[in-house]
Write a protein that holds these residues in place. Structure first.
Motif, PDB file in Angstrom:
ATOM      1  N   ASP A 288      -5.766   4.037   0.203  1.00  0.00           N
ATOM      2  CA  ASP A 288      -6.410   5.325  -0.087  1.00  0.00           C
ATOM      3  C   ASP A 288      -7.294   5.247  -1.334  1.00  0.00           C
ATOM      4  N   CYS A 289      -8.074   4.153  -1.435  1.00  0.00           N
ATOM      5  CA  CYS A 289      -9.034   3.956  -2.530  1.00  0.00           C
ATOM      6  C   CYS A 289      -8.367   3.970  -3.902  1.00  0.00           C
ATOM      7  N   GLY A 290      -7.201   3.379  -3.966  1.00  0.00           N
ATOM      8  CA  GLY A 290      -6.504   3.263  -5.244  1.00  0.00           C
ATOM      9  C   GLY A 290      -5.584   2.062  -5.238  1.00  0.00           C
ATOM     10  N   VAL A 291      -5.193   1.633  -6.428  1.00  0.00           N
ATOM     11  CA  VAL A 291      -4.314   0.478  -6.578  1.00  0.00           C
ATOM     12  C   VAL A 291      -2.866   0.922  -6.385  1.00  0.00           C
ATOM     13  N   VAL A 292      -2.143   0.214  -5.535  1.00  0.00           N
ATOM     14  CA  VAL A 292      -0.719   0.496  -5.317  1.00  0.00           C
ATOM     15  C   VAL A 292       0.085  -0.166  -6.432  1.00  0.00           C
ATOM     16  N   GLU A 293       0.983   0.589  -7.036  1.00  0.00           N
ATOM     17  CA  GLU A 293       1.806   0.048  -8.119  1.00  0.00           C
ATOM     18  C   GLU A 293       2.668  -1.097  -7.606  1.00  0.00           C
ATOM     19  N   LEU A 294       2.835  -2.129  -8.443  1.00  0.00           N
ATOM     20  CA  LEU A 294       3.605  -3.304  -8.038  1.00  0.00           C
ATOM     21  C   LEU A 294       5.030  -2.937  -7.622  1.00  0.00           C
ATOM     22  N   GLU A 295       5.594  -1.940  -8.276  1.00  0.00           N
ATOM     23  CA  GLU A 295       6.973  -1.536  -7.977  1.00  0.00           C
ATOM     24  C   GLU A 295       7.131  -1.020  -6.549  1.00  0.00           C
ATOM     25  N   LYS A 296       6.018  -0.636  -5.932  1.00  0.00           N
ATOM     26  CA  LYS A 296       6.068  -0.101  -4.576  1.00  0.00           C
ATOM     27  C   LYS A 296       5.767  -1.157  -3.518  1.00  0.00           C
ATOM     28  N   ILE A 297       5.601  -2.411  -3.950  1.00  0.00           N
ATOM     29  CA  ILE A 297       5.282  -3.507  -3.033  1.00  0.00           C
ATOM     30  C   ILE A 297       6.461  -4.465  -2.961  1.00  0.00           C
ATOM     31  N   GLN A 298       6.893  -4.781  -1.745  1.00  0.00           N
ATOM     32  CA  GLN A 298       7.995  -5.727  -1.609  1.00  0.00           C
ATOM     33  C   GLN A 298       7.638  -7.046  -2.285  1.00  0.00           C
ATOM     34  N   SER A 299       8.629  -7.673  -2.915  1.00  0.00           N
ATOM     35  CA  SER A 299       8.374  -8.818  -3.785  1.00  0.00           C
ATOM     36  C   SER A 299       7.674  -9.963  -3.063  1.00  0.00           C
ATOM     37  N   TRP A 300       7.972 -10.144  -1.769  1.00  0.00           N
ATOM     38  CA  TRP A 300       7.405 -11.286  -1.048  1.00  0.00           C
ATOM     39  C   TRP A 300       5.887 -11.194  -0.850  1.00  0.00           C
ATOM     40  N   ALA A 301       5.317 -10.013  -1.087  1.00  0.00           N
ATOM     41  CA  ALA A 301       3.876  -9.849  -0.898  1.00  0.00           C
ATOM     42  C   ALA A 301       3.109  -9.789  -2.223  1.00  0.00           C
ATOM     43  N   ARG A 302       3.803  -9.984  -3.356  1.00  0.00           N
ATOM     44  CA  ARG A 302       3.133  -9.895  -4.659  1.00  0.00           C
ATOM     45  C   ARG A 302       3.557 -10.979  -5.630  1.00  0.00           C
ATOM     46  N   ASP A 303       4.542 -11.769  -5.277  1.00  0.00           N
ATOM     47  CA  ASP A 303       5.102 -12.737  -6.211  1.00  0.00           C
ATOM     48  C   ASP A 303       4.154 -13.922  -6.421  1.00  0.00           C
ATOM     49  N   PRO A 304       3.861 -14.314  -7.666  1.00  0.00           N
ATOM     50  CA  PRO A 304       2.939 -15.433  -7.899  1.00  0.00           C
ATOM     51  C   PRO A 304       3.440 -16.764  -7.367  1.00  0.00           C
ATOM     52  N   ILE A 305       4.749 -16.937  -7.323  1.00  0.00           N
ATOM     53  CA  ILE A 305       5.282 -18.181  -6.754  1.00  0.00           C
ATOM     54  C   ILE A 305       5.045 -18.196  -5.250  1.00  0.00           C
ATOM     55  N   ASP A 306       5.253 -17.071  -4.589  1.00  0.00           N
ATOM     56  CA  ASP A 306       4.956 -16.981  -3.158  1.00  0.00           C
ATOM     57  C   ASP A 306       3.480 -17.240  -2.904  1.00  0.00           C
ATOM     58  N   ALA A 307       2.624 -16.735  -3.779  1.00  0.00           N
ATOM     59  CA  ALA A 307       1.183 -16.952  -3.622  1.00  0.00           C
ATOM     60  C   ALA A 307       0.854 -18.440  -3.687  1.00  0.00           C
ATOM     61  N   ARG A 308       1.505 -19.156  -4.593  1.00  0.00           N
ATOM     62  CA  ARG A 308       1.273 -20.605  -4.695  1.00  0.00           C
ATOM     63  C   ARG A 308       1.837 -21.341  -3.484  1.00  0.00           C
ATOM     64  N   LEU A 309       3.034 -20.939  -3.051  1.00  0.00           N
ATOM     65  CA  LEU A 309       3.634 -21.575  -1.874  1.00  0.00           C
ATOM     66  C   LEU A 309       2.761 -21.383  -0.639  1.00  0.00           C
ATOM     67  N   LEU A 310       2.210 -20.184  -0.488  1.00  0.00           N
ATOM     68  CA  LEU A 310       1.342 -19.913   0.657  1.00  0.00           C
ATOM     69  C   LEU A 310       0.084 -20.771   0.585  1.00  0.00           C
ATOM     70  N   TRP A 311      -0.495 -20.896  -0.605  1.00  0.00           N
ATOM     71  CA  TRP A 311      -1.699 -21.715  -0.768  1.00  0.00           C
ATOM     72  C   TRP A 311      -1.405 -23.158  -0.353  1.00  0.00           C
ATOM     73  N   ASP A 312      -0.290 -23.687  -0.830  1.00  0.00           N
ATOM     74  CA  ASP A 312       0.084 -25.072  -0.506  1.00  0.00           C
ATOM     75  C   ASP A 312       0.303 -25.245   0.999  1.00  0.00           C
ATOM     76  N   LEU A 313       0.991 -24.281   1.608  1.00  0.00           N
ATOM     77  CA  LEU A 313       1.235 -24.335   3.049  1.00  0.00           C
ATOM     78  C   LEU A 313      -0.073 -24.245   3.824  1.00  0.00           C
ATOM     79  N   SER A 314      -0.965 -23.374   3.392  1.00  0.00           N
ATOM     80  CA  SER A 314      -2.249 -23.180   4.082  1.00  0.00           C
ATOM     81  C   SER A 314      -3.086 -24.442   4.000  1.00  0.00           C
ATOM     82  N   GLU A 315      -3.128 -25.080   2.840  1.00  0.00           N
ATOM     83  CA  GLU A 315      -3.849 -26.349   2.716  1.00  0.00           C
ATOM     84  C   GLU A 315      -3.294 -27.392   3.664  1.00  0.00           C
TER      85      GLU A 315
END
Length: 322
Positions: A288-315
């Motif tokens: 809705d044209c606004g930033v969703v607070e991190l507290e309202k996002i499940q951890s698996w979709a915002r965690d920096p370690i998950d982001a790195r793991l996904l990058w490695d898997l995608s490569e």
């Protein structure tokens, strides 16, 4: 600018961002007429971008959208490129063609996607929702980034996700659900949408200092071609899942559909709004044209370690390091 809400239209956001849209070159995937990508492109065209590159699996559908843009904004250049996100070979061909264009891309909107289809695989043997919605865009974006970054100019990368991400994380050891034996189409959709969000976070982490801003977004519920594989009654499965997973705030709430213009308002906000230039907001998830607070996002979709793991898997899945 703003304030915005669920009823904000794309035209309202574009009007306020018109000085930023002007003279930009924009690449949008999934730009078939009647879809959100085409709606986004056609509305943005009225605010004097330099060029819109339409990348779509069916080239004739991209050309139909180009004709709509020519009617709405004759001065805007359009380029049409065939893009099949379910084929790495074809993605590489498309990226090569785009890189050879005499165009300086400022914004990429990874909009194309599929939703909750029966179990199938891409030509490269990847579960189709994960392969099309995430891996295809991961490969395309990374093949285009070196040229974009070399200019030393600001870049926006938008990944269209969904609040359906809440139904499940990326299954790093089993993205294809046991070769389909344990496949659940909504869990597979959720996996791909969680990946879209993590991809934006990874891009922000890796390239934020080079002027790249990335965001993911939930456009809202809009009845477009993406829902063609799902019968109306099948959406009742989501209510069952919300109960099983304990998401009480979603219980017994009917879907409130947006118009196509309301649906792409957040696309335009993500692609152009200056508020996202803040370093603290890079990689954000929007609704809705606004930033969703991190507290309202499940951890698996915002965690920096998950982001790195996904990058490695995608490569690993595309057999290329970036």
């Amino acid at each position: 600018m703003g304030p915005y809400n669920a009823e904000t239209t794309a035209e309202e956001v574009a009007l306020e961002c018109q000085s930023i849209i002007a003279n930009k070159t924009i690449l949008v995937t999934g730009a078939s007429a009647g879809g959100l990508g085409a709606t986004f492109a056609t509305i943005v065209a009225k605010y004097r971008p330099a060029c819109i590159i339409l990348a779509t699996r069916d080239l004739a559908k991209a050309e139909a959208t180009a004709k709509e843009i020519a009617t709405a904004a004759p001065a805007v250049r359009t380029r049409c490129t065939e893009l099949d996100l379910a084929s790495m070979q074809q993605i590489r061909k498309a990226a090569e063609e785009i890189n050879l264009l005499d165009e300086h891309i400022d914004v990429i909107v990874n909009n194309a996607g599929i939703m909750a289809n029966l179990y199938t695989k891409t030509v490269d043997g990847i579960e189709s929702q994960f392969g099309t919605n995430h891996i295809g865009h991961f490969l395309l974006t990374n093949l285009l980034l070196p040229k974009l970054l070399s200019r030393g100019q600001p870049i926006r990368i938008v990944n269209v996700s969904s609040n359906g991400f809440r139904f499940g994380p990326v299954r790093y050891e089993d993205t294809d659900f046991g070769d389909g034996k344990t496949y659940n189409r909504w869990a597979a959709y959720a996996q791909s949408k969680s990946a879209n969000m993590l991809f934006s976070r990874a891009l922000a982490q890796r390239f934020g200092k080079q002027g790249l801003v990335s965001a993911s977004l939930h456009p809202g519920v809009i009845w477009t071609n993406i829902s063609r594989s799902v019968a109306t009654e099948d959406f009742a499965e989501l209510g069952v899942l919300d109960r099983q997973l304990g998401y009480r705030s979603h219980w017994d709430h009917p879907f409130v559909a947006k118009s196509p213009s309301q649906g792409v308002a957040t696309h335009i906000f993500a692609a152009f709004h200056p508020s996202l230039d803040s370093l603290d907001l890079n990689g954000s998830y929007l609704q809705d044209c606004g930033v969703v607070e991190l507290e309202k996002i499940q951890s698996w979709a915002r965690d920096p370690i998950d982001a790195r793991l996904l990058w490695d898997l995608s490569e690993k899945m595309v057999s290329q390091k970036f």
